[in-house]
Design an enzyme around this catalytic site. Structure first.
Site, PDB file in Angstrom:
ATOM      1  N   ASP A 128       2.702  46.811  70.791  1.00  0.00           N
ATOM      2  CA  ASP A 128       4.147  47.640  70.824  1.00  0.00           C
ATOM      3  C   ASP A 128       4.414  48.424  72.200  1.00  0.00           C
ATOM      4  O   ASP A 128       5.139  49.191  72.470  1.00  0.00           O
ATOM      5  CB  ASP A 128       4.013  48.670  69.771  1.00  0.00           C
ATOM      6  CG  ASP A 128       4.323  48.157  68.368  1.00  0.00           C
ATOM      7  OD1 ASP A 128       5.404  47.585  68.289  1.00  0.00           O
ATOM      8  OD2 ASP A 128       3.670  48.687  67.620  1.00  0.00           O
ATOM      9  N   ASP A 186       9.166  42.381  64.363  1.00  0.00           N
ATOM     10  CA  ASP A 186       9.429  43.635  65.414  1.00  0.00           C
ATOM     11  C   ASP A 186       8.964  43.262  66.622  1.00  0.00           C
ATOM     12  O   ASP A 186       9.313  43.731  67.690  1.00  0.00           O
ATOM     13  CB  ASP A 186       8.624  44.738  64.901  1.00  0.00           C
ATOM     14  CG  ASP A 186       8.642  45.116  63.417  1.00  0.00           C
ATOM     15  OD1 ASP A 186       8.854  44.251  62.421  1.00  0.00           O
ATOM     16  OD2 ASP A 186       8.682  46.270  63.136  1.00  0.00           O
TER      17      ASP A 186
END
Length: 407
Positions: A128, A186
């Site tokens: 991330d 994602d």
């Protein structure tokens, strides 16, 4: 004489019809302008509300704390440390709010948070880093180019690239104790950092990793109707697919709303970075799936899952709506005139909804967050019908994009 009067009558009739058409056009144009002015006013008011809310929120944060969500029934602000995947959204939102105001309202707070967050540039335990470092340092460097910011971004890109597996063709999302190699949709949102790194450094390897990841995801994550799974479990040694599932959605074969928004945004960025038409085609296909879905409400803010079992009583996910709006406001510049109008109109509808009293918090409420009614993970009973830090970030981004397009 009769012929003369008939000609005069026909000419008068044509002129009357022409005048009616012009009047109707003027009426529609006036109506459209009035609607746009109303939305512009809502957007401006919401940005001002964001400044007041975040001025309140920053005072509630503990040292080294990053806002995650807020539970009104307990008056509880939930925070994280810098290593949480959402840490970059808070400084990113502050940067966007300063950009909207055209003055450094939050400069001191931004500098304080970035000084703490920069430690994550060496974090190789997460995929991330795009969310964490590009939403924060990427925006900081865009607004105020700085060698220190650039170095932090390059180190972050190196850390992200270390999670790439050539055999699988993807960057690993979640670590696993066995040979499972978990990749979530994602992860498409983290590729923008790699494109920046390739352009800045001149090293094509970052570009190549982003393209390979996007191609593998395009091949394996999407169903025939262009909806996507949330998680693909590969064999890390062979690259073979072990399982396709949807962890945060209603079911493995359902279309989790935020997952669809990540895909839409991610492939729009892919087209911007590469100009490869297959990515534009994919972004359009996802947009069409979302906007044409029979379960999408008229106000365009989706239920938390397009296949949630209790529609129309299912919860909405404002964060997914904000991401979709922001993505559509970029995608509309890459498509033909008809699609551009469709996507811009849909984005306006979402913004009109999300900047209404139904979704925007009153000053001094909602823990300091701006946007209400987000859904984190309903299957995990986590962050349900609450504000979400990334919901605020993408809403403010979408509002800035809208303001630039209507100037």
């Amino acid at each position: 004489m009769k012929k003369y009067f008939n000609q005069m009558f026909l000419q008068k009739s044509k002129q009357i019809r022409k005048n009616l058409i012009l009047c109707m056009g003027a009426t529609l144009l006036f109506s459209s302008c009035a609607v746009n002015k109303k939305l512009e006013s809502q957007v401006d008011n919401t940005l001002n509300r964001g400044i007041s809310q975040y001025s309140y929120l920053m005072k509630r944060l503990p040292n080294e704390g990053y806002p995650k969500t807020y539970y009104a029934d307990k008056d509880k602000l939930e925070t994280s440390k810098s290593g949480w995947w959402c840490s970059g959204f808070y400084p990113g939102t502050l940067l966007y709010l300063d950009e909207a105001a055209n003055k450094p309202i939050f400069k001191g707070e931004i500098d304080r948070v970035l000084q703490d967050l920069k430690r994550e540039q060496y974090n190789t335990k997460t995929h991330d880093l795009g969310f964490m470092m590009f939403c924060s340092f990427g925006n900081a460097n865009r607004l105020n180019p700085n060698p220190e910011y650039a170095e932090i971004l390059m180190n972050s890109a190196k850390s992200l690239a270390s999670r790439f597996n050539e055999t699988v063709g993807c960057i690993k999302s979640w670590d696993s104790p066995d040979d499972s190699y978990l990749v979530i949709i994602d992860n498409m949102m983290n590729l923008e950092l790699l494109f920046w790194a390739s352009e800045y450094s001149g090293d094509k390897k970052y570009y190549d990793i982003a393209v390979k990841h996007a191609n593998t995801t395009l091949k394996n994550h999407f169903r025939e109707d262009h909806s996507s799974y949330h998680v693909i479990n590969y064999n890390g040694k062979t690259g073979e697919i072990k399982q396709k599932r949807t962890a945060q959605g209603a079911a493995d074969e359902s279309a989790w709303a935020r997952g669809q928004s990540w895909g839409l945004y991610g492939y729009t960025v892919m087209y911007r970075a590469t100009k490869d038409k297959k990515y534009l085609d994919q972004a359009v296909a996802i947009a069409e799936f979302i906007l044409n879905h029979p379960n999408l409400p008229k106000d365009k803010v989706p239920y938390w899952d397009f296949n949630a079992p209790n529609i129309p009583n299912a919860l909405r996910d404002s964060s997914a709506g904000a991401i979709i709006a922001s993505a559509l406001l970029e995608l509309d510049a890459y498509v033909d005139k008809d699609l551009s109008k469709k996507y811009f109109t849909a984005a306006k509808t979402i913004l009109k909804t999300l900047t209404s009293d139904e979704y925007i918090a009153k000053e001094g409420t909602n823990g300091g967050f701006l946007l209400k009614h987000g859904v984190g993970s309903l299957p995990a009973n986590s962050e349900i019908d609450v504000p979400l830090t990334y919901g605020d970030y993408y809403l403010v981004e979408a509002m800035l994009r809208y303001k630039k397009q209507v100037k």
